[in-house]
Structures are given as structure tokens and as C-alpha cells.
Design a protein around this motif. Structure first.
Motif, PDB file in Angstrom:
ATOM      1  N   ILE A 169      64.274  -1.452  92.489  1.00 40.17           N
ATOM      2  CA  ILE A 169      64.003  -1.942  93.852  1.00 40.17           C
ATOM      3  C   ILE A 169      63.187  -0.915  94.638  1.00 40.17           C
ATOM      4  O   ILE A 169      63.043   0.234  94.227  1.00 40.17           O
ATOM      5  N   GLY A 170      62.643  -1.361  95.772  1.00 38.97           N
ATOM      6  CA  GLY A 170      61.876  -0.466  96.625  1.00 38.97           C
ATOM      7  C   GLY A 170      60.667   0.115  95.923  1.00 38.97           C
ATOM      8  O   GLY A 170      60.326   1.285  96.130  1.00 38.97           O
ATOM      9  N   LEU A 171      59.994  -0.700  95.113  1.00 34.65           N
ATOM     10  CA  LEU A 171      58.922  -0.200  94.261  1.00 34.65           C
ATOM     11  C   LEU A 171      57.563  -0.072  94.956  1.00 34.65           C
ATOM     12  O   LEU A 171      56.588   0.329  94.324  1.00 34.65           O
ATOM     13  N   HIS A 172      57.515  -0.415  96.242  1.00 33.00           N
ATOM     14  CA  HIS A 172      56.241  -0.338  96.961  1.00 33.00           C
ATOM     15  C   HIS A 172      56.344   0.458  98.259  1.00 33.00           C
ATOM     16  O   HIS A 172      55.328   0.622  98.946  1.00 33.00           O
ATOM     17  N   ALA A 173      57.515   0.932  98.602  1.00 35.91           N
ATOM     18  CA  ALA A 173      57.684   1.683  99.849  1.00 35.91           C
ATOM     19  C   ALA A 173      57.023   3.053  99.725  1.00 35.91           C
ATOM     20  O   ALA A 173      57.362   3.829  98.827  1.00 35.91           O
ATOM     21  N   PRO A 174      56.080   3.391 100.612  1.00 34.43           N
ATOM     22  CA  PRO A 174      55.334   4.643 100.467  1.00 34.43           C
ATOM     23  C   PRO A 174      56.151   5.904 100.754  1.00 34.43           C
ATOM     24  O   PRO A 174      55.712   6.992 100.398  1.00 34.43           O
ATOM     25  N   ILE A 175      57.336   5.761 101.350  1.00 38.65           N
ATOM     26  CA  ILE A 175      58.143   6.950 101.622  1.00 38.65           C
ATOM     27  C   ILE A 175      58.700   7.538 100.330  1.00 38.65           C
ATOM     28  O   ILE A 175      59.023   8.729 100.255  1.00 38.65           O
ATOM     29  N   ARG A 176      58.764   6.721  99.257  1.00 37.70           N
ATOM     30  CA  ARG A 176      59.222   7.212  97.962  1.00 37.70           C
ATOM     31  C   ARG A 176      58.067   7.872  97.212  1.00 37.70           C
ATOM     32  O   ARG A 176      57.010   7.264  97.027  1.00 37.70           O
ATOM     33  N   ARG A 177      58.271   9.082  96.763  1.00 33.23           N
ATOM     34  CA  ARG A 177      57.208   9.826  96.095  1.00 33.23           C
ATOM     35  C   ARG A 177      56.790   9.179  94.783  1.00 33.23           C
ATOM     36  O   ARG A 177      55.636   9.296  94.372  1.00 33.23           O
ATOM     37  N   ARG A 178      57.701   8.474  94.133  1.00 34.58           N
ATOM     38  CA  ARG A 178      57.350   7.793  92.883  1.00 34.58           C
ATOM     39  C   ARG A 178      56.310   6.697  93.141  1.00 34.58           C
ATOM     40  O   ARG A 178      55.503   6.373  92.269  1.00 34.58           O
ATOM     41  N   ASN A 179      56.316   6.118  94.339  1.00 36.72           N
ATOM     42  CA  ASN A 179      55.347   5.086  94.707  1.00 36.72           C
ATOM     43  C   ASN A 179      54.085   5.669  95.346  1.00 36.72           C
ATOM     44  O   ASN A 179      53.017   5.066  95.272  1.00 36.72           O
ATOM     45  N   ASN A 180      54.238   6.821  95.985  1.00 36.37           N
ATOM     46  CA  ASN A 180      53.139   7.407  96.753  1.00 36.37           C
ATOM     47  C   ASN A 180      53.147   8.924  96.548  1.00 36.37           C
ATOM     48  O   ASN A 180      53.594   9.678  97.416  1.00 36.37           O
ATOM     49  N   PRO A 181      52.663   9.389  95.405  1.00 32.82           N
ATOM     50  CA  PRO A 181      52.772  10.816  95.077  1.00 32.82           C
ATOM     51  C   PRO A 181      51.773  11.713  95.792  1.00 32.82           C
ATOM     52  O   PRO A 181      51.995  12.923  95.889  1.00 32.82           O
ATOM     53  N   ASP A 182      50.689  11.170  96.329  1.00 32.63           N
ATOM     54  CA  ASP A 182      49.593  12.024  96.779  1.00 32.63           C
ATOM     55  C   ASP A 182      49.293  11.976  98.278  1.00 32.63           C
ATOM     56  O   ASP A 182      48.807  12.968  98.830  1.00 32.63           O
ATOM     57  N   LEU A 183      49.534  10.856  98.915  1.00 32.14           N
ATOM     58  CA  LEU A 183      49.067  10.679 100.289  1.00 32.14           C
ATOM     59  C   LEU A 183      50.193  10.875 101.307  1.00 32.14           C
ATOM     60  O   LEU A 183      51.308  10.368 101.129  1.00 32.14           O
ATOM     61  N   ARG A 184      49.872  11.597 102.368  1.00 32.71           N
ATOM     62  CA  ARG A 184      50.817  11.730 103.471  1.00 32.71           C
ATOM     63  C   ARG A 184      50.765  10.467 104.328  1.00 32.71           C
ATOM     64  O   ARG A 184      49.778   9.714 104.329  1.00 32.71           O
ATOM     65  N   ILE A 185      51.839  10.219 105.061  1.00 35.24           N
ATOM     66  CA  ILE A 185      51.969   9.031 105.905  1.00 35.24           C
ATOM     67  C   ILE A 185      51.658   9.434 107.340  1.00 35.24           C
ATOM     68  O   ILE A 185      52.265  10.363 107.881  1.00 35.24           O
ATOM     69  N   LEU A 186      50.706   8.754 107.953  1.00 29.58           N
ATOM     70  CA  LEU A 186      50.297   9.085 109.317  1.00 29.58           C
ATOM     71  C   LEU A 186      51.364   8.611 110.299  1.00 29.58           C
ATOM     72  O   LEU A 186      51.642   7.422 110.414  1.00 29.58           O
ATOM     73  N   HIS A 187      51.941   9.570 111.024  1.00 31.57           N
ATOM     74  CA  HIS A 187      53.009   9.259 111.973  1.00 31.57           C
ATOM     75  C   HIS A 187      52.481   9.101 113.393  1.00 31.57           C
ATOM     76  O   HIS A 187      52.975   8.263 114.155  1.00 31.57           O
ATOM     77  N   ALA A 188      51.491   9.900 113.778  1.00 32.65           N
ATOM     78  CA  ALA A 188      50.977   9.846 115.147  1.00 32.65           C
ATOM     79  C   ALA A 188      49.555  10.356 115.210  1.00 32.65           C
ATOM     80  O   ALA A 188      49.156  11.239 114.451  1.00 32.65           O
ATOM     81  N   VAL A 189      48.813   9.803 116.152  1.00 33.34           N
ATOM     82  CA  VAL A 189      47.458  10.251 116.462  1.00 33.34           C
ATOM     83  C   VAL A 189      47.414  10.571 117.949  1.00 33.34           C
ATOM     84  O   VAL A 189      47.837   9.757 118.783  1.00 33.34           O
ATOM     85  N   VAL A 190      46.926  11.753 118.276  1.00 38.39           N
ATOM     86  CA  VAL A 190      46.844  12.182 119.673  1.00 38.39           C
ATOM     87  C   VAL A 190      45.382  12.446 120.013  1.00 38.39           C
ATOM     88  O   VAL A 190      44.726  13.271 119.376  1.00 38.39           O
ATOM     89  N   SER A 191      44.884  11.719 120.996  1.00 41.50           N
ATOM     90  CA  SER A 191      43.523  11.908 121.487  1.00 41.50           C
ATOM     91  C   SER A 191      43.571  12.788 122.728  1.00 41.50           C
ATOM     92  O   SER A 191      44.384  12.548 123.628  1.00 41.50           O
ATOM     93  N   CYS A 192      42.736  13.816 122.790  1.00 44.22           N
ATOM     94  CA  CYS A 192      42.750  14.768 123.903  1.00 44.22           C
ATOM     95  C   CYS A 192      41.494  14.618 124.746  1.00 44.22           C
ATOM     96  O   CYS A 192      40.376  14.666 124.220  1.00 44.22           O
ATOM     97  N   LYS A 193      41.685  14.445 126.043  1.00 47.55           N
ATOM     98  CA  LYS A 193      40.576  14.334 126.988  1.00 47.55           C
ATOM     99  C   LYS A 193      40.810  15.343 128.111  1.00 47.55           C
ATOM    100  O   LYS A 193      41.638  15.109 128.989  1.00 47.55           O
TER     101      LYS A 193
END
Length: 292
Positions: A169-193
């Protein structure tokens, strides 16, 4: 209950302002105009000067070039988040990385993160097809100022309190390293003005809409941080919903005191409306909101 101004976040906020002063980003020139004020607008100068006085800006300096002050403001904001957000591990545990994005090359694009990795293939297709490029332009490219990301985790970590996941189960959830070994998950983007001018007011909104439209998966937090002293210009970005989570001011209590003391009815009403409507907060609120 901690004493007033003695908390870790209060100290981090003081250091944030001290860094802007030491780096020459926040200063006052020999004509008495703060570096975040519009020199052609007396109200802007008045509000910015009141903020500067409260923050004890005593140095006289020439205004840094726009790109220089913007880059320094981005770095100061990234440093503030790096000093504060990791302290909220009790609310948001994880393998976090906070960094200011340098340049605008491939490594600076949102496509290096899991939710936007498909944009690499899109970019390749667009460059190979002039007709497709004419239709899409560069509306899919996203180059943020500051990114907060988390790494995926091993199943052993997830299962440390008992077997929660297995190989079925859970074979596509990117939080599991077995499913997503290389890419970090983008949590937030902050634009500065550092400031907001009419010709650049909607850049942050455009960037936010690109993040919303082009993602596959969870939408990251989208925030804007500014040092703009005029409520009317802040409102051009803060008002409305659906794109930016919230605008955060680098010195909101100081701005509020400055505007209230001047007694400008429209500006006072606008500023209070943005605050009460949860569209404008202080920089110190940002790490706590990112923990949600």
C-alpha cells in the motif's frame, strides 16, 4: 508565559532588523529619506521614517541599487526563517531545507521539486516546438526567491512505532523514499519585495498562479514578505484570495504605529482592514504559519 520581548522569536526578529541595518539595506540618506521609502511621496517617507526611528536607524547611507537591496532582503528573510522555523519541530517535524534561490537557471526552477518535476519535460517539449512555445510562452517557468522543502523518509522511520506501511500500500505517496528517492518536496515559496511599485505589484501574484496551475500534488505555502511603507501599495498585493496565502510585513507593529499616529483616515482604515481580514501579518507570524 514568557516575558515581553524575551522569546527566541522576538530575538530572531531583532536580529533580522539588525542584519538589514548592518548590511546597509535599511538606512537613511543625507536628505532624511529611508531606503524603503518612495523619495517622491511625502507620506511614504513619513511612514518609513517613523519605522526607522522605532528600529533605531541612525546611519546615513545612500540607497543600494534595486537588485542589491532586493537580494540582501531575500537573504535576510531566508536567514530569519532558518533561525525560526526549525525550532518548531514539535509542530512540524521533518528533514527541512531553507534556502535563498540564486540565479534563474535550471537549478533555480521549481522543477527541481517533486510536485513540479514534470515541468522539465514540458520545457524540453516547448524548446523543441516553436508553435508550442508561441502558445505557452514562459508562463510555466517558476523561479522563486526563497524555498522551504522537506526530504522523503524511509519506511523504517514511518514504522518505528509499529508497522504502518508495507510493500502492498501507499505505493505512490512521495513522502516515502521508496517511491521518491531523489526529489525534495516543496513545502513553501516566499517571494520578497523590498518595496512595491505599481509596475511590479502583480509579479508575486503571477508567480503564485503559476505555482497553483502547474503543480502535480500538494500546493506549497505561498507567501510574500515586504518592507513597503504605504498601505495602498501593500493592498495591491494583499487584497483578494485564491493565489497568495498572506503578505507579511517586515515591521508590522512599527508600521501600524506610524500610520495610526499620522491620522490619515484612508491609510489607517486600509491597514486595519488588511490585518483584521487576515491578509497582512508581521514577519514573526510567518514561521508559525508555515508550521500548519
Amino acid at each position: 508565559m514568557t516575558g515581553s520581548g524575551t522569546s527566541a522569536f522576538a530575538e530572531a526578529r531583532r536580529q533580522f532588523h539588525a542584519g538589514l541595518l548592518a548590511g546597509g539595506v535599511l538606512g537613511i540618506n543625507d536628505k532624511g529619506v529611508p531606503s524603503n521609502a518612495d523619495s517622491s511621496n511625502r507620506t511614504s517617507i513619513s511612514y518609513a521614517r517613523a519605522i526607522a526611528d522605532t528600529l533605531k536607524v541612525e546611519t546615513v547611507s545612500e540607497r543600494l541599487a534595486g537588485q542589491t537591496s532586493g537580494g540582501e532582503f531575500e537573504q535576510a528573510t531566508a536567514n530569519f526563517l532558518a533561525d525560526t522555523f526549525p525550532q518548531l519541530g514539535m509542530l512540524r517535524p521533518g528533514d527541512w531545507e531553507i534556502r535563498k534561490v540564486s540565479g534563474r537557471g535550471a537549478a533555480a526552477q521549481a522543477s527541481v521539486f517533486e510536485q513540479y518535476a514534470h515541468l522539465v519535460d514540458l520545457d524540453r517539449a516547448v524548446k523543441a516546438n516553436p508553435q508550442l512555445q508561441a502558445v505557452l510562452g514562459n508562463g510555466y517557468t517558476i523561479a522563486p526567491d526563497i524555498v522551504i522543502s522537506r526530504g522523503s523518509v524511509d519506511d523504517d522511520f514511518i514504522n518505528q512505532g509499529g508497522e504502518i506501511v508495507d510493500n502492498t500500500i501507499g505505493l505512490h505517496a512521495p513522502i516515502r523514499r521508496r517511491n521518491n528517492p531523489d526529489l525534495r518536496i516543496l513545502h513553501a515559496v516566499v517571494s520578497c519585495k523590498w518595496t512595491i511599485r505599481s509596475d511590479r505589484a502583480q509579479n508575486s501574484r503571477s508567480e503564485a498562479l503559476n505555482l497553483i496551475r502547474n503543480r502535480k500534488g500538494r500546493l506549497p505555502h505561498i507567501a510574500v514578505v515586504t518592507a513597503e511603507p504605504l498601505p495602498s501599495r501593500i493592498a495591491s498585493v494583499a487584497l483578494g484570495t485564491g493565489d497568495i496565502d498572506c503578505v507579511y510585513h517586515f515591521a508590522l507593529p512599527e508600521l501600524l504605529a506610524a500610520v495610526d499616529s499620522e491620522g490619515h483616515g484612508d491609510a489607517t482604515e486600509s491597514l486595519h482592514m488588511m490585518i483584521e481580514g487576515k491578509r497582512l501579518k508581521d514577519i514573526s507570524d510567518l514561521p508559525l504559519d508555515l508550521a500548519v
